[in-house]
Motif scaffolding. Sequence first.
Motif, PDB file in Angstrom:
ATOM      1  N   UNK A   1      -3.645   6.629  -2.803  1.00  0.00           N
ATOM      2  CA  UNK A   1      -4.737   7.566  -2.109  1.00  0.00           C
ATOM      3  C   UNK A   1      -4.481   8.820  -2.561  1.00  0.00           C
ATOM      4  N   UNK A   2      -3.654   9.345  -3.467  1.00  0.00           N
ATOM      5  CA  UNK A   2      -3.703  10.691  -4.061  1.00  0.00           C
ATOM      6  C   UNK A   2      -2.867  11.466  -3.395  1.00  0.00           C
ATOM      7  N   UNK A   3      -2.138  10.880  -2.548  1.00  0.00           N
ATOM      8  CA  UNK A   3      -0.943  11.775  -1.746  1.00  0.00           C
ATOM      9  C   UNK A   3       0.347  11.536  -2.443  1.00  0.00           C
ATOM     10  N   UNK A   4       0.952  12.988  -2.636  1.00  0.00           N
ATOM     11  CA  UNK A   4       1.989  12.925  -3.154  1.00  0.00           C
ATOM     12  C   UNK A   4       3.520  12.785  -2.136  1.00  0.00           C
ATOM     13  N   UNK A   5       4.556  12.559  -2.727  1.00  0.00           N
ATOM     14  CA  UNK A   5       5.638  12.313  -1.629  1.00  0.00           C
ATOM     15  C   UNK A   5       5.844  13.567  -0.764  1.00  0.00           C
ATOM     16  N   UNK A   6       6.489  13.515   0.362  1.00  0.00           N
ATOM     17  CA  UNK A   6       6.497  14.424   1.154  1.00  0.00           C
ATOM     18  C   UNK A   6       7.964  14.516   1.693  1.00  0.00           C
TER      19      UNK A   6
ATOM     20  N   UNK B   1      -0.959   3.838   6.400  1.00  0.00           N
ATOM     21  CA  UNK B   1      -1.008   4.650   4.922  1.00  0.00           C
ATOM     22  C   UNK B   1      -0.037   4.058   4.112  1.00  0.00           C
TER      23      UNK B   1
ATOM     24  N   UNK C   1      -2.715  17.583   2.333  1.00  0.00           N
ATOM     25  CA  UNK C   1      -2.617  16.001   1.853  1.00  0.00           C
ATOM     26  C   UNK C   1      -1.002  15.596   1.841  1.00  0.00           C
ATOM     27  N   UNK C   2      -0.363  16.684   1.461  1.00  0.00           N
ATOM     28  CA  UNK C   2       1.296  16.232   1.173  1.00  0.00           C
ATOM     29  C   UNK C   2       1.847  16.146   2.608  1.00  0.00           C
ATOM     30  N   UNK C   3       1.353  17.076   3.803  1.00  0.00           N
ATOM     31  CA  UNK C   3       1.975  16.875   4.699  1.00  0.00           C
ATOM     32  C   UNK C   3       1.359  16.149   5.845  1.00  0.00           C
ATOM     33  N   UNK C   4       0.457  15.454   5.268  1.00  0.00           N
ATOM     34  CA  UNK C   4      -0.385  14.333   6.415  1.00  0.00           C
ATOM     35  C   UNK C   4       0.494  13.478   6.972  1.00  0.00           C
TER      36      UNK C   4
ATOM     37  N   UNK D   1       3.032  11.823  -9.354  1.00  0.00           N
ATOM     38  CA  UNK D   1       1.785  12.215 -10.152  1.00  0.00           C
ATOM     39  C   UNK D   1       0.788  10.952  -9.414  1.00  0.00           C
ATOM     40  N   UNK D   2      -0.159  11.547  -8.723  1.00  0.00           N
ATOM     41  CA  UNK D   2      -0.925  10.496  -7.816  1.00  0.00           C
ATOM     42  C   UNK D   2      -2.010  10.151  -9.038  1.00  0.00           C
ATOM     43  N   UNK D   3      -2.385   8.639  -8.913  1.00  0.00           N
ATOM     44  CA  UNK D   3      -3.110   8.017  -9.894  1.00  0.00           C
ATOM     45  C   UNK D   3      -4.820   8.521  -9.776  1.00  0.00           C
ATOM     46  N   UNK D   4      -5.069   9.055  -8.593  1.00  0.00           N
ATOM     47  CA  UNK D   4      -6.235   9.566  -8.173  1.00  0.00           C
ATOM     48  C   UNK D   4      -6.010  10.808  -7.150  1.00  0.00           C
ATOM     49  N   UNK D   5      -7.143  11.820  -7.473  1.00  0.00           N
ATOM     50  CA  UNK D   5      -7.161  12.568  -6.522  1.00  0.00           C
ATOM     51  C   UNK D   5      -8.155  12.548  -5.677  1.00  0.00           C
ATOM     52  N   UNK D   6      -8.207  12.264  -4.281  1.00  0.00           N
ATOM     53  CA  UNK D   6      -9.304  11.940  -3.314  1.00  0.00           C
ATOM     54  C   UNK D   6     -10.268  13.059  -3.157  1.00  0.00           C
TER      55      UNK D   6
ATOM     56  N   UNK E   1       0.968  -1.147   0.141  1.00  0.00           N
ATOM     57  CA  UNK E   1      -0.084  -0.021  -0.074  1.00  0.00           C
ATOM     58  C   UNK E   1       0.750   1.216   0.048  1.00  0.00           C
TER      59      UNK E   1
ATOM     60  N   UNK F   1       0.605   5.995  -0.226  1.00  0.00           N
ATOM     61  CA  UNK F   1       0.082   6.780   0.020  1.00  0.00           C
ATOM     62  C   UNK F   1      -0.285   7.496  -1.410  1.00  0.00           C
ATOM     63  N   UNK F   2       0.573   7.267  -2.511  1.00  0.00           N
ATOM     64  CA  UNK F   2       0.163   7.613  -3.753  1.00  0.00           C
ATOM     65  C   UNK F   2      -1.161   7.069  -4.248  1.00  0.00           C
TER      66      UNK F   2
END
Lengths: 199, 199
Positions: A189-194, B175, B19-22, B5-10, A184, A186-187
């Motif tokens: 779930x639409x999350x970019x790297x951080x 995550x 979202x990025x700093x979650x 490039x996220x494959x989906x935007x939630x 799994x 985070x990408x």
Amino acid sequence: MPQGKPSVVPEDGLTTRQRRTRPLVIVHTGPGKGKSTAAFGTALRAWNQGWPVGVFQFVKSAKWRVGEERALQVLGRSGEGGTVTWHKMGEGWSWIQRGDQEDHAADAREGWEQIKRDLAAETYRLYVLDEFTYPIKWGWIDVEDVLAALAARPGSQHVVITGRDAHPDLVAAADLVTEMAKVKHPMDAGQKGQRGIEW
Amino acid sequence: MPQGKPSVVPEDGLTTRQRRTRPLVIVHTGPGKGKSTAAFGTALRAWNQGWPVGVFQFVKSAKWRVGEERALQVLGRSGEGGTVTWHKMGEGWSWIQRGDQEDHAADAREGWEQIKRDLAAETYRLYVLDEFTYPIKWGWIDVEDVLAALAARPGSQHVVITGRDAHPDLVAAADLVTEMAKVKHPMDAGQKGQRGIEW
């Protein structure tokens, strides 16, 4: 974690001690995270042993590995463990981002020639060849040449190679191979790297 | 490596930045090597960001992690990045090796209570809970209590949990999950672990 009991004792003519300190070729492959990260973790152990560590980065990025590089540079300069020498594209081997595949191939080959010279000279005790599976996969570097140089390396030099899609012949020749599988990310779930996590 | 490039935007009501700093819960599991090693590699990145890092070791061994511990202690003291606090059995939590499972269970629970206090107090920005899957697997620590404490943690605290056989509910709640699979290990060829590589 291995509990120190080998399941077989090989008939290789080596003493337990010789076998125990046999230099290893280690491959971290697969689509999951942690391949390079675990290689840099291994470098911490080598540093702790006072070993000279050589890192060779085969895929350039402005952000990737900056944390690991700075940490290992600080450790190398601390005088409390081994030295750390960090080679990357754009530095050292006159590795220049020209956007031309032929140039990249030549640069990768040049990097590999440097590694061969270092192996022959026993420059380092641990080599991290980060993302080295790719120039092999792309045909820029001949896997037979890699295997021959690894097999012929003198002394006690450990080599860790990371990257997806490790060549089957490299996997066959390696002593330790771990496949990192993505369960799994985070990408997904639409999350970019951080920052702090991905770099 | 993720290319950004996220494959989906939630549709989670968060901005890209939020979202990025979650804060992330990361699990390294599976029978292969590199689970803890990659977690300590992640700690290098956190250190580089200047984050306070807390390491909690849940399985005692005289040799294991000595390289990583010393490296991270040297980095923490260097003043060039974040701090590193290393908790292990026999230190800190009055964790004593008494050879009695009930005592170990109580000690593991005591360690977990400390982590909950630290999470509530936002003591660290990255937590490495090394081999934490085992006290959960053995029923010493309730997975529901772990998930509740993780879900309720304030601020931006990342948690990396390592160990085989991660509880399915923990995997579901995490995550980022990577499974390290053993492809080949020197133990299979009769070789024992060695200094600088295994510890």
